[in-house]
Design a protein around this motif. Sequence first.
Motif, PDB file in Angstrom:
ATOM      1  N   LEU A 172      48.834  39.267  42.278  1.00  0.00           N
ATOM      2  CA  LEU A 172      47.385  39.336  42.502  1.00  0.00           C
ATOM      3  C   LEU A 172      46.833  40.592  41.843  1.00  0.00           C
ATOM      4  O   LEU A 172      47.349  41.678  42.071  1.00  0.00           O
ATOM      5  CB  LEU A 172      47.095  39.456  44.002  1.00  0.00           C
ATOM      6  CG  LEU A 172      46.874  38.204  44.826  1.00  0.00           C
ATOM      7  CD1 LEU A 172      46.494  38.629  46.240  1.00  0.00           C
ATOM      8  CD2 LEU A 172      45.790  37.308  44.243  1.00  0.00           C
ATOM      9  N   CYS A 173      45.784  40.412  41.077  1.00  0.00           N
ATOM     10  CA  CYS A 173      45.173  41.546  40.389  1.00  0.00           C
ATOM     11  C   CYS A 173      44.305  42.342  41.357  1.00  0.00           C
ATOM     12  O   CYS A 173      43.511  41.785  42.106  1.00  0.00           O
ATOM     13  CB  CYS A 173      44.393  41.011  39.190  1.00  0.00           C
ATOM     14  SG  CYS A 173      42.722  41.560  39.018  1.00  0.00           S
ATOM     15  N   GLU A 174      44.501  43.647  41.373  1.00  0.00           N
ATOM     16  CA  GLU A 174      43.806  44.479  42.357  1.00  0.00           C
ATOM     17  C   GLU A 174      42.330  44.650  42.039  1.00  0.00           C
ATOM     18  O   GLU A 174      41.547  44.998  42.893  1.00  0.00           O
ATOM     19  CB  GLU A 174      44.485  45.843  42.495  1.00  0.00           C
ATOM     20  CG  GLU A 174      44.326  46.729  41.282  1.00  0.00           C
ATOM     21  CD  GLU A 174      44.959  48.114  41.482  1.00  0.00           C
ATOM     22  OE1 GLU A 174      45.721  48.293  42.432  1.00  0.00           O
ATOM     23  OE2 GLU A 174      44.670  48.992  40.650  1.00  0.00           O
ATOM     24  N   HIS A 175      41.939  44.406  40.783  1.00  0.00           N
ATOM     25  CA  HIS A 175      40.529  44.546  40.436  1.00  0.00           C
ATOM     26  C   HIS A 175      39.698  43.421  41.036  1.00  0.00           C
ATOM     27  O   HIS A 175      38.605  43.625  41.525  1.00  0.00           O
ATOM     28  CB  HIS A 175      40.323  44.491  38.908  1.00  0.00           C
ATOM     29  CG  HIS A 175      40.837  45.700  38.208  1.00  0.00           C
ATOM     30  ND1 HIS A 175      41.295  45.676  36.915  1.00  0.00           N
ATOM     31  CD2 HIS A 175      40.961  46.968  38.632  1.00  0.00           C
ATOM     32  CE1 HIS A 175      41.684  46.890  36.575  1.00  0.00           C
ATOM     33  NE2 HIS A 175      41.494  47.688  37.593  1.00  0.00           N
ATOM     34  N   HIS A 176      40.229  42.196  40.939  1.00  0.00           N
ATOM     35  CA  HIS A 176      39.409  41.036  41.281  1.00  0.00           C
ATOM     36  C   HIS A 176      39.971  40.209  42.439  1.00  0.00           C
ATOM     37  O   HIS A 176      39.393  39.214  42.819  1.00  0.00           O
ATOM     38  CB  HIS A 176      39.269  40.132  40.052  1.00  0.00           C
ATOM     39  CG  HIS A 176      38.812  40.867  38.832  1.00  0.00           C
ATOM     40  ND1 HIS A 176      39.648  41.219  37.804  1.00  0.00           N
ATOM     41  CD2 HIS A 176      37.584  41.332  38.503  1.00  0.00           C
ATOM     42  CE1 HIS A 176      38.961  41.865  36.878  1.00  0.00           C
ATOM     43  NE2 HIS A 176      37.711  41.959  37.274  1.00  0.00           N
ATOM     44  N   LEU A 177      41.120  40.607  42.950  1.00  0.00           N
ATOM     45  CA  LEU A 177      41.794  39.843  44.009  1.00  0.00           C
ATOM     46  C   LEU A 177      41.990  38.390  43.589  1.00  0.00           C
ATOM     47  O   LEU A 177      41.792  37.461  44.378  1.00  0.00           O
ATOM     48  CB  LEU A 177      41.016  39.918  45.326  1.00  0.00           C
ATOM     49  CG  LEU A 177      40.829  41.323  45.879  1.00  0.00           C
ATOM     50  CD1 LEU A 177      40.052  41.297  47.182  1.00  0.00           C
ATOM     51  CD2 LEU A 177      42.167  42.033  46.094  1.00  0.00           C
ATOM     52  N   MET A 188      43.676  34.706  36.261  1.00  0.00           N
ATOM     53  CA  MET A 188      42.555  33.892  36.739  1.00  0.00           C
ATOM     54  C   MET A 188      41.226  34.619  36.565  1.00  0.00           C
ATOM     55  O   MET A 188      40.194  33.986  36.342  1.00  0.00           O
ATOM     56  CB  MET A 188      42.746  33.544  38.222  1.00  0.00           C
ATOM     57  CG  MET A 188      43.787  32.488  38.498  1.00  0.00           C
ATOM     58  SD  MET A 188      43.454  30.939  37.653  1.00  0.00           S
ATOM     59  CE  MET A 188      42.203  30.260  38.719  1.00  0.00           C
ATOM     60  N   CYS A 189      41.262  35.940  36.630  1.00  0.00           N
ATOM     61  CA  CYS A 189      40.000  36.685  36.489  1.00  0.00           C
ATOM     62  C   CYS A 189      39.431  36.508  35.074  1.00  0.00           C
ATOM     63  O   CYS A 189      38.219  36.582  34.883  1.00  0.00           O
ATOM     64  CB  CYS A 189      40.186  38.153  36.849  1.00  0.00           C
ATOM     65  SG  CYS A 189      41.462  39.012  35.944  1.00  0.00           S
ATOM     66  N   MET A 190      40.319  36.269  34.106  1.00  0.00           N
ATOM     67  CA  MET A 190      39.846  35.999  32.746  1.00  0.00           C
ATOM     68  C   MET A 190      39.390  34.552  32.607  1.00  0.00           C
ATOM     69  O   MET A 190      38.492  34.220  31.847  1.00  0.00           O
ATOM     70  CB  MET A 190      40.980  36.242  31.733  1.00  0.00           C
ATOM     71  CG  MET A 190      41.155  37.658  31.319  1.00  0.00           C
ATOM     72  SD  MET A 190      39.830  38.236  30.245  1.00  0.00           S
ATOM     73  CE  MET A 190      40.357  37.576  28.661  1.00  0.00           C
TER      74      MET A 190
HETATM   75 ZN   LIG Z   1      41.586  40.803  37.257  1.00  0.00          ZN
END
Ligand SMILES: [Zn+2]
Length: 124
Positions: free
Chosen positions: A12-17, A83-85
């Motif tokens: 999980l990316c910490e910027h965007h969860l 996924m954030c991208m």
């Molecule tokens: Zn992200």
Amino acid sequence: MVIVKNIELYSLCEHHLLPFTGTCHVGYLPTGKVIGLSKIARIVDMYARRLQIQEGLTQQVAEAIMEVTGALGVGVIIEARHMCMMMRGVEKQNSSMKTSVMLCSFRANQSTRNEFLNLVSSNI
Ligand SMILES: [Zn+2]
């Protein structure tokens, strides 16, 4: 040199969860102590479970393998799709991110690094 390729990765990316998923390739030059394949996969899983960014994860896995094996050098490459991208503003469906960390002999010795990169990219 010991190489473990294509370890599946879910994090999980910490910027965007939001999730990022991909594969991790690990190589190390043992000094006598060789650890099991499943142990390497467990190290990747353990760090992937935390919230973070891919760059940090790559670094953490490399340092953990170094510490556990006492290797002469360690290389870690992660290729992942975020996924954030894919679902936010830019909506890039096919982009992926590649990060690598080379420690000790993998950084200092070009032929060691090349051996690792060649074996990771080959299908043998
Ligand atoms: Zn992200």
